[in-house]
Design an enzyme around this catalytic site. Structure first.
Site, short mmCIF file in Angstrom:
data_model
loop_
_atom_site.label_atom_id
_atom_site.label_comp_id
_atom_site.label_asym_id
_atom_site.label_seq_id
_atom_site.Cartn_x
_atom_site.Cartn_y
_atom_site.Cartn_z
N ASP A 63 0.83 -1.20 0.00
CA ASP A 63 0.00 0.00 0.00
C ASP A 63 0.87 1.26 0.00
OD1 ASP A 63 -2.55 1.54 0.46
OD2 ASP A 63 -1.54 1.98 2.35
N GLU A 131 -1.99 -5.16 -3.84
CA GLU A 131 -1.06 -4.46 -2.96
C GLU A 131 -0.06 -5.43 -2.33
OE1 GLU A 131 -3.59 -0.55 -1.51
OE2 GLU A 131 -3.59 -2.34 -0.26
#
Length: 269
Positions: A63, A131
């Site tokens: 992320d 992610e």
């Protein structure tokens, strides 16, 4: 490619299949398969195990990396845009449902290991796995390979940055439409007009429904400020039932008439 895989002497057919699938997604050969295996394990698979391995830690890492690389992309793609526009553009690209669609397009969604019942009920699973995949690339190959994958395999091939950045949901129009259908009194009030540290004009607006404050927001234009505060109002109406009740109670007091049926809150992303 298969000759290269043979040279690796991967002992199991599933490992060979995973290696081949990852190559088609990444565009390069993994050095170590282990972080990629972990990136593909959804937490539902090991939910009942105290030491169950899943992709949440890699998702956390990925992320941050995705955010940094996309920020770099939009910064250079829009050299004359202000910080607010760049932040909004980045958030549109990296929001979870957008990443989920990308995970599906590149075929990553088909590699995720999860409990049998969770896949259809978790719309964030693909985005989380993407992610986590970025986190695995970082562990395996480092930041330059993450940058290369995101820019060359994702953004250049699958994303029209201009189209995404300039896509605008007209929250003010949706709020006005809802208030008109439900005959709710709507008011936008300019609270303040100032300048930021670079002397750019700033406008702060408040929105009220039946005289009840729904929120306030600041923008570089009156339109931007009104859009932001309209979104706040719609979100509050959608999520806070007590707040909506207070709006219609105030309306009832104002009109002294029976309330009209409530029309559903507009759907927006």
């Amino acid at each position: 490619m298969y000759n290269f895989i043979d040279k690796l002497r991967l002992p199991f057919r599933k490992e060979r299949e995973l290696f081949s699938s990852l190559y088609s997604i990444l565009g390069f050969y993994p050095k170590d398969l282990q972080p990629y295996r972990t990136a593909l394990i959804h937490r539902s698979l090991n939910m009942n195990r105290s030491n169950g391995i899943n992709n949440e830690r890699l998702e956390f890492l990925g992320d941050a990396i995705v955010g940094a690389i996309v920020a770099d992309v939009v910064y250079h793609h829009f050299p004359n845009k202000k910080e607010g526009f760049l932040t909004e553009a980045r958030s549109k690209i990296v929001k979870r449902d957008s990443l989920g669609k990308l995970a599906s397009e590149i075929g990553l969604i088909n590699l995720i290991k999860n409990s049998n019942h969770s896949h259809s009920h978790n719309s964030f699973m693909g985005g989380n796995a993407l992610e986590a995949l970025i986190g695995a690339i970082y562990i395996d190959r480092g930041y330059p390979y993450c940058e290369r994958f995101i820019k060359k395999r994702i953004i250049d091939k699958l994303i029209n940055i201009d189209k995404v950045a300039y896509k605008e949901v007209n929250f003010k129009s949706k709020l006005i439409e809802w208030t008109q259908k439900n005959r709710v009194m709507l008011e936008y009030k300019l609270l303040d007009e100032t300048r930021d540290e670079k002397f750019n004009p700033m406008f702060e607006y408040q929105v009220m429904l039946e005289g009840i404050v729904c929120g306030q927001a600041t923008g570089y234009t009156k339109k931007e400020s009104q859009q932001k505060v309209s979104k706040l109002a719609l979100t509050k109406l959608k999520s806070d039932h007590a707040f909506m009740d207070s709006i219609f109670s105030a309306k009832s007091e104002r009109t002294k008439l029976d309330e009209d049926p409530v029309v559903g809150i507009p759907i927006f992303s």
